[in-house]
Design a protein around this motif. Sequence first.
Motif, PDB file in Angstrom:
ATOM      1  N   ASN A   1      -6.641   4.746  -4.005  1.00 26.27           N
ATOM      2  CA  ASN A   1      -7.851   4.366  -3.295  1.00 26.27           C
ATOM      3  C   ASN A   1      -8.441   5.602  -2.624  1.00 26.27           C
ATOM      4  OD1 ASN A   1      -9.437   3.366  -0.826  1.00 26.27           O
ATOM      5  ND2 ASN A   1      -9.050   1.457  -1.925  1.00 26.27           N
ATOM      6  N   ALA A   2      -9.735   5.785  -2.776  1.00 23.75           N
ATOM      7  CA  ALA A   2     -10.380   6.996  -2.259  1.00 23.75           C
ATOM      8  C   ALA A   2     -10.157   7.174  -0.761  1.00 23.75           C
ATOM      9  CB  ALA A   2     -11.881   6.960  -2.557  1.00 23.75           C
ATOM     10  N   LEU A   3     -10.054   6.066  -0.022  1.00 24.48           N
ATOM     11  CA  LEU A   3      -9.898   6.168   1.429  1.00 24.48           C
ATOM     12  C   LEU A   3      -8.456   6.429   1.844  1.00 24.48           C
ATOM     13  CD1 LEU A   3     -12.314   3.349   2.628  1.00 24.48           C
ATOM     14  CD2 LEU A   3     -12.740   5.797   2.444  1.00 24.48           C
ATOM     15  N   ASP A   4      -7.530   6.517   0.883  1.00 23.10           N
ATOM     16  CA  ASP A   4      -6.136   6.827   1.183  1.00 23.10           C
ATOM     17  C   ASP A   4      -5.807   8.287   0.875  1.00 23.10           C
ATOM     18  OD1 ASP A   4      -5.609   4.246   1.991  1.00 23.10           O
ATOM     19  OD2 ASP A   4      -4.939   3.588   0.015  1.00 23.10           O
ATOM     20  N   GLN A   5      -6.811   9.099   0.606  1.00 25.82           N
ATOM     21  CA  GLN A   5      -6.563  10.470   0.176  1.00 25.82           C
ATOM     22  C   GLN A   5      -6.697  11.466   1.322  1.00 25.82           C
ATOM     23  OE1 GLN A   5      -8.565  11.209  -3.580  1.00 25.82           O
ATOM     24  NE2 GLN A   5      -8.121   9.154  -4.280  1.00 25.82           N
TER      25      GLN A   5
ATOM     26  N   THR B   1       0.733  -1.240  -4.044  1.00 22.93           N
ATOM     27  CA  THR B   1       0.895  -0.427  -2.840  1.00 22.93           C
ATOM     28  C   THR B   1       2.235   0.300  -2.869  1.00 22.93           C
ATOM     29  OG1 THR B   1       1.845  -2.296  -1.600  1.00 22.93           O
ATOM     30  CG2 THR B   1      -0.537  -1.935  -1.399  1.00 22.93           C
ATOM     31  N   ARG B   2       2.272   1.410  -2.170  1.00 23.90           N
ATOM     32  CA  ARG B   2       3.509   2.166  -1.998  1.00 23.90           C
ATOM     33  C   ARG B   2       3.447   2.876  -0.653  1.00 23.90           C
ATOM     34  NH1 ARG B   2       2.683   7.695  -3.087  1.00 23.90           N
ATOM     35  NH2 ARG B   2       0.653   8.148  -4.045  1.00 23.90           N
ATOM     36  N   ILE B   3       4.590   3.355  -0.197  1.00 26.03           N
ATOM     37  CA  ILE B   3       4.662   4.084   1.064  1.00 26.03           C
ATOM     38  C   ILE B   3       4.714   5.579   0.772  1.00 26.03           C
ATOM     39  CG2 ILE B   3       6.009   4.490   3.160  1.00 26.03           C
ATOM     40  CD1 ILE B   3       4.715   1.802   3.151  1.00 26.03           C
ATOM     41  N   SER B   4       3.865   6.350   1.427  1.00 26.73           N
ATOM     42  CA  SER B   4       3.865   7.800   1.227  1.00 26.73           C
ATOM     43  C   SER B   4       4.984   8.435   2.032  1.00 26.73           C
ATOM     44  CB  SER B   4       2.521   8.397   1.667  1.00 26.73           C
ATOM     45  OG  SER B   4       2.408   8.343   3.083  1.00 26.73           O
ATOM     46  N   GLY B   5       5.204   9.738   1.822  1.00 23.69           N
ATOM     47  CA  GLY B   5       6.243  10.455   2.551  1.00 23.69           C
ATOM     48  C   GLY B   5       6.014  10.466   4.046  1.00 23.69           C
ATOM     49  N   SER B   6       4.754  10.328   4.443  1.00 21.14           N
ATOM     50  CA  SER B   6       4.420  10.297   5.872  1.00 21.14           C
ATOM     51  C   SER B   6       4.293   8.858   6.387  1.00 21.14           C
ATOM     52  CB  SER B   6       3.104  11.042   6.122  1.00 21.14           C
ATOM     53  OG  SER B   6       2.072  10.560   5.280  1.00 21.14           O
ATOM     54  N   LEU B   7       4.848   7.915   5.615  1.00 26.29           N
ATOM     55  CA  LEU B   7       4.916   6.503   5.974  1.00 26.29           C
ATOM     56  C   LEU B   7       3.537   5.841   6.086  1.00 26.29           C
ATOM     57  CD1 LEU B   7       7.836   6.497   8.597  1.00 26.29           C
ATOM     58  CD2 LEU B   7       7.917   6.107   6.120  1.00 26.29           C
TER      59      LEU B   7
ATOM     60  N   ILE C   1      -0.233   3.439   0.742  1.00 25.97           N
ATOM     61  CA  ILE C   1      -1.158   3.930  -0.273  1.00 25.97           C
ATOM     62  C   ILE C   1      -1.465   2.799  -1.247  1.00 25.97           C
ATOM     63  CG2 ILE C   1      -1.551   5.634  -2.079  1.00 25.97           C
ATOM     64  CD1 ILE C   1      -1.266   6.841   0.695  1.00 25.97           C
ATOM     65  N   HIS C   2      -2.745   2.565  -1.489  1.00 21.26           N
ATOM     66  CA  HIS C   2      -3.181   1.550  -2.445  1.00 21.26           C
ATOM     67  C   HIS C   2      -3.546   2.251  -3.749  1.00 21.26           C
ATOM     68  CE1 HIS C   2      -3.836   0.005   1.604  1.00 21.26           C
ATOM     69  NE2 HIS C   2      -3.767  -1.218   1.110  1.00 21.26           N
ATOM     70  N   TYR C   3      -3.111   1.696  -4.882  1.00 23.91           N
ATOM     71  CA  TYR C   3      -3.391   2.365  -6.152  1.00 23.91           C
ATOM     72  C   TYR C   3      -3.518   1.345  -7.284  1.00 23.91           C
ATOM     73  CZ  TYR C   3       1.549   1.651  -7.379  1.00 23.91           C
ATOM     74  OH  TYR C   3       2.767   1.093  -7.679  1.00 23.91           O
ATOM     75  N   ILE C   4      -4.086   1.799  -8.391  1.00 25.13           N
ATOM     76  CA  ILE C   4      -4.151   0.998  -9.610  1.00 25.13           C
ATOM     77  C   ILE C   4      -3.503   1.800 -10.730  1.00 25.13           C
ATOM     78  CG2 ILE C   4      -6.249  -0.191  -8.887  1.00 25.13           C
ATOM     79  CD1 ILE C   4      -7.820   1.620 -10.799  1.00 25.13           C
ATOM     80  N   LYS C   5      -3.098   1.106 -11.785  1.00 23.20           N
ATOM     81  CA  LYS C   5      -2.470   1.772 -12.923  1.00 23.20           C
ATOM     82  C   LYS C   5      -3.523   2.065 -13.993  1.00 23.20           C
ATOM     83  CE  LYS C   5       2.080  -0.304 -12.148  1.00 23.20           C
ATOM     84  NZ  LYS C   5       3.175  -1.122 -12.723  1.00 23.20           N
TER      85      LYS C   5
END
Length: 299
Positions: free
Chosen positions: A33-37, A232-238, A241-245
């Motif tokens: 998701n663009a807003l998760d970057q 969704t997944r958790i980043s290294g900084s907790l 993150i929302h994503y698509i395949k």
Amino acid sequence: MVYHYTTIETLYSILASYKEAEDKEHFTFWASNALDQNDAEELHYSYEDLFDTLLKVEKNMEDKGVKLSPKKLSEVINWSILEYKIPEEVKYEINQHIKNRDKAPYTLSFSHQEDTLLMWSIYANSGNGICLVFNEEELSNLKTEMRYISNNVRYNRDKNYITDVIELIYDDYLKSIDKEEMLLLNRVYYEGKIYLKIMLELISPFIKNNAFKDEDEWRIAFPKNNKTKVYTRISGSLNLIHYIKVGLPVSALQKIIIGPCADYNKVIDLLLKEASDCCIEKMTKPEFYIKSNVPYRIF
């Protein structure tokens, strides 16, 4: 060519997923998701210029004798509510739309920069990762049911690009409206919300702050719709993150560059074994892998 810098773990996961998949023509990538970057101004950096340029385009058209009212895109309601609003209200609602994660596009990022220290440092585990080299033309013509837009990212508010896009969209919008013998406001609203959305999709994901210009980014943006399946997944900084395949063609991958700080022989042995297990012939050849020429090391 375009370059995707990432970690060895990510590539290993991509190959592991490929091994289990029925589709042997594509690798599965995650578009975030663009807003998760990492750009805190993602999407809304160009917004003020977008709306101001829209007003200027409309004024120029009216100065040339084009009768816009009541068809002005600046006065067309946002695509959520069917009621007339003044430009400032529409401007506010579109701005809120841009900041809405549920409506934001998903993007895959690449760079035109080959084997550069900046990209290794930020996106490839401080030089311990890898760089996937893709054929840009193949990535520009993905065979997918998802809508997508691929383009170079412009930096420091490229107003010429914004103006060109708005003029092109406006022309199409007016043609769609003028097909009707009798102009109905609900028709204006219906068409207007479509073309405003297209305008945002073509401009917002591809204008970034000049601070990012050294990345020389090329990206693919996937506008979200009701059928988009989000993970969704958790980043290294907790952070969540929302994503698509997204499927990228195996044929588009041209070579792999091993990072300057990575253990070249160890990485090669790992990837050759995985490629062999996946039956990806070109990746089973040592010459497919190149060691970075950047003389960087971590003390």
